[in-house]
Design a protein around this motif. Structure first.
Motif, PDB file in Angstrom:
ATOM      1  N   ARG A  18     -17.077  15.336   9.158  1.00  0.00           N
ATOM      2  CA  ARG A  18     -17.655  15.710  10.645  1.00  0.00           C
ATOM      3  C   ARG A  18     -19.230  15.350  10.751  1.00  0.00           C
ATOM      4  N   ARG A  19     -19.863  15.689   9.995  1.00  0.00           N
ATOM      5  CA  ARG A  19     -21.290  15.598  10.226  1.00  0.00           C
ATOM      6  C   ARG A  19     -22.000  14.425   9.721  1.00  0.00           C
ATOM      7  N   LEU A  20     -21.330  13.780   9.093  1.00  0.00           N
ATOM      8  CA  LEU A  20     -21.890  12.553   8.444  1.00  0.00           C
ATOM      9  C   LEU A  20     -22.479  11.329   9.375  1.00  0.00           C
ATOM     10  N   GLY A  21     -22.072  11.478  10.655  1.00  0.00           N
ATOM     11  CA  GLY A  21     -22.676  10.732  11.580  1.00  0.00           C
ATOM     12  C   GLY A  21     -24.068  10.861  11.984  1.00  0.00           C
ATOM     13  N   TYR A  22     -24.546  12.081  11.529  1.00  0.00           N
ATOM     14  CA  TYR A  22     -26.175  12.273  11.822  1.00  0.00           C
ATOM     15  C   TYR A  22     -26.873  11.495  10.651  1.00  0.00           C
ATOM     16  N   THR A  23     -26.414  11.252   9.527  1.00  0.00           N
ATOM     17  CA  THR A  23     -26.976  10.573   8.601  1.00  0.00           C
ATOM     18  C   THR A  23     -26.543   9.144   7.945  1.00  0.00           C
ATOM     19  N   ALA A  24     -25.828   8.500   9.273  1.00  0.00           N
ATOM     20  CA  ALA A  24     -25.425   7.161   9.004  1.00  0.00           C
ATOM     21  C   ALA A  24     -26.381   6.123   8.487  1.00  0.00           C
ATOM     22  N   PRO A  25     -26.084   5.470   7.441  1.00  0.00           N
ATOM     23  CA  PRO A  25     -27.328   4.393   7.082  1.00  0.00           C
ATOM     24  C   PRO A  25     -27.479   3.426   8.155  1.00  0.00           C
ATOM     25  N   SER A  26     -26.566   2.953   9.062  1.00  0.00           N
ATOM     26  CA  SER A  26     -26.747   1.980   9.890  1.00  0.00           C
ATOM     27  C   SER A  26     -25.413   2.179  10.795  1.00  0.00           C
ATOM     28  N   LEU A  27     -25.535   1.489  12.100  1.00  0.00           N
ATOM     29  CA  LEU A  27     -24.560   1.539  13.024  1.00  0.00           C
ATOM     30  C   LEU A  27     -23.104   0.957  12.670  1.00  0.00           C
ATOM     31  N   TYR A  28     -23.453  -0.105  11.739  1.00  0.00           N
ATOM     32  CA  TYR A  28     -22.190  -0.708  11.074  1.00  0.00           C
ATOM     33  C   TYR A  28     -21.236   0.732  10.352  1.00  0.00           C
ATOM     34  N   ASP A  29     -22.112   1.228   9.442  1.00  0.00           N
ATOM     35  CA  ASP A  29     -21.463   2.625   8.699  1.00  0.00           C
ATOM     36  C   ASP A  29     -20.912   3.547   9.695  1.00  0.00           C
ATOM     37  N   LEU A  30     -21.603   3.699  10.789  1.00  0.00           N
ATOM     38  CA  LEU A  30     -21.146   4.799  11.876  1.00  0.00           C
ATOM     39  C   LEU A  30     -20.004   4.108  12.370  1.00  0.00           C
ATOM     40  N   ARG A  31     -19.794   3.016  12.820  1.00  0.00           N
ATOM     41  CA  ARG A  31     -18.269   2.583  13.378  1.00  0.00           C
ATOM     42  C   ARG A  31     -17.171   2.528  12.303  1.00  0.00           C
ATOM     43  N   VAL A  59     -19.119   3.971  21.164  1.00  0.00           N
ATOM     44  CA  VAL A  59     -18.624   3.260  19.727  1.00  0.00           C
ATOM     45  C   VAL A  59     -17.322   2.563  19.997  1.00  0.00           C
ATOM     46  N   TYR A  60     -17.307   1.439  19.614  1.00  0.00           N
ATOM     47  CA  TYR A  60     -15.984   0.689  19.900  1.00  0.00           C
ATOM     48  C   TYR A  60     -15.120   0.477  18.819  1.00  0.00           C
ATOM     49  N   LEU A  61     -13.727   0.675  19.030  1.00  0.00           N
ATOM     50  CA  LEU A  61     -12.978   1.035  17.866  1.00  0.00           C
ATOM     51  C   LEU A  61     -11.511   0.074  17.908  1.00  0.00           C
ATOM     52  N   ARG A  62     -11.277  -0.379  16.929  1.00  0.00           N
ATOM     53  CA  ARG A  62      -9.753  -0.888  17.028  1.00  0.00           C
ATOM     54  C   ARG A  62      -8.465   0.049  17.220  1.00  0.00           C
ATOM     55  N   GLY A  75     -18.840  -0.344   0.245  1.00  0.00           N
ATOM     56  CA  GLY A  75     -20.053   0.932   0.298  1.00  0.00           C
ATOM     57  C   GLY A  75     -20.507   1.127  -1.087  1.00  0.00           C
ATOM     58  N   VAL A  76     -19.337   1.431  -2.257  1.00  0.00           N
ATOM     59  CA  VAL A  76     -19.945   1.739  -3.413  1.00  0.00           C
ATOM     60  C   VAL A  76     -20.792   0.191  -3.936  1.00  0.00           C
ATOM     61  N   ASP A  77     -20.137  -0.800  -3.497  1.00  0.00           N
ATOM     62  CA  ASP A  77     -20.757  -2.402  -3.877  1.00  0.00           C
ATOM     63  C   ASP A  77     -22.255  -2.176  -3.657  1.00  0.00           C
ATOM     64  N   ARG A  78     -22.389  -1.768  -2.182  1.00  0.00           N
ATOM     65  CA  ARG A  78     -23.953  -1.913  -1.684  1.00  0.00           C
ATOM     66  C   ARG A  78     -24.724  -0.743  -2.294  1.00  0.00           C
ATOM     67  N   VAL A  79     -24.497   0.314  -2.756  1.00  0.00           N
ATOM     68  CA  VAL A  79     -25.106   1.177  -3.393  1.00  0.00           C
ATOM     69  C   VAL A  79     -25.672   0.608  -4.781  1.00  0.00           C
ATOM     70  N   VAL A  80     -24.498   0.197  -5.639  1.00  0.00           N
ATOM     71  CA  VAL A  80     -24.877  -0.355  -6.962  1.00  0.00           C
ATOM     72  C   VAL A  80     -25.683  -1.211  -6.882  1.00  0.00           C
ATOM     73  N   GLU A  81     -25.562  -2.278  -5.799  1.00  0.00           N
ATOM     74  CA  GLU A  81     -26.530  -3.445  -5.687  1.00  0.00           C
ATOM     75  C   GLU A  81     -27.775  -2.848  -5.550  1.00  0.00           C
ATOM     76  N   ARG A  82     -28.091  -2.186  -4.551  1.00  0.00           N
ATOM     77  CA  ARG A  82     -29.564  -1.732  -4.446  1.00  0.00           C
ATOM     78  C   ARG A  82     -30.142  -0.944  -5.133  1.00  0.00           C
ATOM     79  N   THR A  83     -29.354  -0.461  -6.236  1.00  0.00           N
ATOM     80  CA  THR A  83     -30.021   0.632  -7.036  1.00  0.00           C
ATOM     81  C   THR A  83     -30.404  -0.381  -8.181  1.00  0.00           C
ATOM     82  N   ALA A  84     -29.477  -1.511  -8.484  1.00  0.00           N
ATOM     83  CA  ALA A  84     -29.953  -2.500  -9.690  1.00  0.00           C
ATOM     84  C   ALA A  84     -31.234  -2.905  -9.089  1.00  0.00           C
ATOM     85  N   GLN A  85     -31.245  -3.543  -7.799  1.00  0.00           N
ATOM     86  CA  GLN A  85     -32.689  -4.222  -7.296  1.00  0.00           C
ATOM     87  C   GLN A  85     -33.889  -3.316  -7.749  1.00  0.00           C
ATOM     88  N   LEU A  86     -33.729  -2.180  -7.144  1.00  0.00           N
ATOM     89  CA  LEU A  86     -34.899  -0.863  -7.501  1.00  0.00           C
ATOM     90  C   LEU A  86     -34.987  -0.792  -8.832  1.00  0.00           C
TER      91      LEU A  86
END
Ligand SMILES: [Fe+2]
Ligand SMILES: [Fe+2]
Length: 275
Positions: free
Chosen positions: A129-142, A49-52, A251-262
């Motif tokens: 500390r355990r959230l990495g296991y359930t990251a929705p994407s690599l982007y989120d993990l970073r 993982v590369y970080l700033r 993150g909240v934006d994405r969750v709300v948007e996807r929920t509305a779509q579904l």
């Protein structure tokens, strides 16, 4: 003052090499921090993982960032540049030159403020500390790891102040910052919110949306402190904090948007079963 020294064990722009006692004390704290990071920090392997990482502070306090692999991340001590003409902005001492040393009459209050701020920083890393296991994407993990290393650096920022300005008591408090743990029965973190679990990503997005926003105002207040080193430390921390809130907002934006779509797609108010 602004050129950080990366040849040192602890990268810094506070001329740590010029104060051997302080340098030794912080270098003794450093391995304890690293042990804590291994034990209580992100649990997922993260070599790739590369970080700033903050590498410099400009005259206006702007941070410049370089990218490193997470395992090479070097936590450093960075203060925004000193404004030699800075004066206290309000209160009983309004108009006096900002304090470069801790005034005796406010010593315990200042120490308490720094300890409470410092306690929240590693606490959030422990919570996440355990959230990495359930990251929705690599982007989120970073993003998660980026937030984590920066909260680790914020701990360094407060520990520096405790070591540099509060003598023995400060060193003891710095040690205690690694001894309390989020959710621990015997030695919990100081503030309640930092003992709650962050079990899933919605909680994490809410945390970075609301709790980091709270943190922003808190740091904004400390930045006005008459104690100049605290003010300069917080000014720099705020640069990093902006990204944490970005993670929360988007993150909240994405969750709300996807929920509305579904909801539309399945013509239902209950999107839960659809993922
Ligand atoms: Fe922080
Ligand atoms: Fe943060």
């Amino acid at each position: 003052m602004t050129t950080p020294d990366y040849t040192e064990k602890i990268p810094n722009n506070v001329d740590l090499a010029g104060d051997r006692r302080l340098q030794r004390a912080l270098e003794a704290w450093q391995p304890r921090f690293k042990d804590w990071w291994v034990e209580m920090g992100p649990q997922l392997p993260n070599e790739d993982v590369y970080l700033r990482t903050a590498i410099n502070v400009g005259r206006e306090g702007w941070a410049h960032f370089g990218h490193v692999a997470m395992e090479d991340y070097r936590w450093g001590i960075f203060l925004a540049e000193r404004d030699p003409g800075r004066r206290i902005g309000f209160g009983e001492h309004m108009g006096d030159p900002a304090w470069q040393k801790v005034p005796g009459e406010y010593r315990s209050e200042l120490q308490r403020l720094i300890v409470i701020q410092g306690d929240t920083e590693p606490a959030s890393v422990e919570q996440q500390r355990r959230l990495g296991y359930t990251a929705p994407s690599l982007y989120d993990l970073r993003n998660l790891f980026q937030v984590n290393v920066e909260e680790g650096r914020h701990l360094w920022a407060m520990v520096y102040l405790l070591h540099a300005y509060f003598g023995r008591e400060g060193r003891d408090e710095a040690a205690a910052l690694l001894q309390r743990n989020s959710g621990s029965e015997d030695s919990p973190r100081i503030l309640g919110a930092f003992n709650e679990e962050t079990p899933d990503w919605l909680s994490f997005f809410m945390f970075t949306y609301f709790t980091d926003r709270d943190g922003k105002y808190q740091l904004g207040t400390l930045k006005e402190s008459g104690f100049d080193p605290l003010s300069r430390t917080c000014e720099f921390m705020l640069k990093e904090e902006a990204h944490h809130m970005f993670v929360g907002t988007t993150g909240v934006d994405r969750v709300v948007e996807r929920t509305a779509q579904l909801m539309v797609e399945h013509e239902t108010d209950d999107a839960g079963p659809y993922g």
